[in-house]
Design an enzyme around this catalytic site. Structure first.
Site, mmCIF file in Angstrom:
data_model
loop_
_atom_site.group_PDB
_atom_site.id
_atom_site.type_symbol
_atom_site.label_atom_id
_atom_site.label_comp_id
_atom_site.label_asym_id
_atom_site.label_seq_id
_atom_site.Cartn_x
_atom_site.Cartn_y
_atom_site.Cartn_z
ATOM 1 N N ARG A 1 1.471 1.994 1.564
ATOM 2 C CA ARG A 1 0.163 2.124 0.918
ATOM 3 C C ARG A 1 -0.796 2.850 1.853
ATOM 4 O O ARG A 1 -0.658 2.795 3.082
ATOM 5 C CB ARG A 1 -0.410 0.749 0.573
ATOM 6 N N LYS B 1 0.139 -6.611 1.875
ATOM 7 C CA LYS B 1 -0.664 -7.596 1.152
ATOM 8 C C LYS B 1 -0.304 -9.005 1.613
ATOM 9 O O LYS B 1 0.848 -9.307 1.877
ATOM 10 C CB LYS B 1 -0.439 -7.456 -0.351
ATOM 11 N N HIS C 1 -1.735 7.051 -3.568
ATOM 12 C CA HIS C 1 -0.802 6.120 -4.205
ATOM 13 C C HIS C 1 0.259 6.888 -4.991
ATOM 14 O O HIS C 1 1.362 6.383 -5.206
ATOM 15 C CB HIS C 1 -1.559 5.159 -5.120
ATOM 16 N N ARG D 1 3.243 7.395 -2.947
ATOM 17 C CA ARG D 1 4.039 6.155 -2.928
ATOM 18 C C ARG D 1 4.893 6.067 -4.192
ATOM 19 O O ARG D 1 6.087 5.762 -4.131
ATOM 20 C CB ARG D 1 3.084 4.964 -2.815
ATOM 21 N N HIS E 1 6.840 -5.090 -2.376
ATOM 22 C CA HIS E 1 6.496 -5.757 -3.627
ATOM 23 C C HIS E 1 6.941 -7.218 -3.586
ATOM 24 O O HIS E 1 8.073 -7.508 -3.196
ATOM 25 C CB HIS E 1 7.190 -5.078 -4.815
ATOM 26 N N TYR F 1 9.405 1.886 -11.753
ATOM 27 C CA TYR F 1 9.918 3.175 -11.295
ATOM 28 C C TYR F 1 11.225 3.537 -11.980
ATOM 29 O O TYR F 1 11.567 4.718 -12.077
ATOM 30 C CB TYR F 1 10.070 3.168 -9.774
#
Length: 312
Positions: free
Chosen positions: A164, A188, A258, A261, A284, A293
């Site tokens: 990110r 995150k 993004h 990414r 994730h 994706y």
């Protein structure tokens, strides 16, 4: 008893009064990212304003109908469904915390439902477009301007690793291991992961590291990527650099950091990478997030089939 307008405007909002404690809860107990904390607090300030204008200032007086009216107002104002869904999530998180912390007895957001989110496949570059983009960045860096050398290294690393943009600008010098070709990032929820990158990104990074001292100031610290004034580079700078290069590619979709990414993940899957491996690389928490994706790959396959097959 009905309050007049002056009573409404001067009455303190218990939502606003509770936000500092809720912010501490998000940061230190939930481990939310800076971006999430800032977005939730902004949303809840908006909710507090809406409720105050309606004459509702006490937490105990807020009902489900008030929250639904707030979201409906956002919808009428043209807010994106993703934004409305995030605001609903912010409200649910806030009132769940308020009930558990004893501020209210009943959670009014318990049955607050986010609007259905339409599936929007992310804009991605084709492989040749990604190559063209990075070639443009490399050519721009040929004049040895340290900022252009930095931009080339940042874009190479974004595409090579799929990290990110917030993770990119948060890198310190010691987080990048050129010898083994891996970068350590804090994602995150303050979760750390190690992500590999390839030879072109490593070469661009070596070149940037050799130019980095020209931008170093006392404010630089250990930051890997620096701005013109020597401080840690800002995500907006990354976006500006990328947007300028994409404009030179008329056939490419408009996209920000993004999008690199998204492109990296799509190209990995198209190249045969395992879905769970891509999930781990991207950081994730849920495999379902990564699965979008596969839809991108299928859509592109279908488009190519329609264009090429005589009986499509």
């Amino acid at each position: 008893m009905t309050s007049d307008a002056s009573d409404v405007s001067t009455a303190p909002s218990e939502v606003l009064e509770s936000l500092p404690a809720f912010e501490r809860h998000l940061r230190f107990e939930k481990g939310r990212s800076e971006h999430t904390v800032r977005a939730y607090l902004t949303d809840l300030h908006g909710l507090a304003d809406f409720l105050s204008n309606a004459g509702v200032t006490a937490l105990a007086d807020i009902g489900l109908a008030d929250l639904r009216s707030w979201l409906a107002q956002q919808d009428r104002a043209g807010a994106a469904r993703t934004s409305i869904a995030r605001r609903a999530a912010a409200a649910r998180g806030f009132f769940r915390w308020a009930r558990r912390s004893g501020r209210i007895e009943v959670d009014p957001a318990l049955r607050l439902v986010s609007p259905a989110r339409g599936r929007h496949l992310p804009a991605v570059l084709r492989r040749q477009e990604a190559d063209e983009l990075l070639t443009l960045a490399g050519t721009a860096a040929d004049d040895s301007d340290p900022v252009r050398v930095r931009d080339h290294a940042m874009l190479e690393l974004l595409y090579a690793s799929g990290i990110r943009v917030g993770e990119l600008v948060g890198l310190d010098v010691d987080d990048v291991d050129l010898a083994t070709g891996v970068v350590r990032v804090i994602g995150k929820g303050d979760k750390e992961r190690t992500v590999p990158f390839g030879v072109p990104a490593a070469d661009a990074m070596r070149r940037w590291i050799s130019h980095r001292p020209t931008l170093v100031t006392p404010a630089s610290g250990a930051a890997m990527f620096l701005g013109r004034r020597g401080g840690r580079v800002d995500p907006r700078t990354v976006r500006t650099s990328l947007t300028a290069l994409v404009r030179e590619m008329p056939q490419a979709p408009a996209l920000g950091p993004h999008g690199l990414r998204h492109s990296a993940a799509t190209h990995l899957l198209e190249g045969g990478a395992d879905l769970r491996m891509v999930q781990e690389l991207l950081g994730h928490a849920s495999l379902s997030t990564t699965q979008i994706y596969t839809h991108v790959s299928v859509e592109r396959l279908r488009a190519s089939y329609t264009q090429a097959h005589p009986r499509a």
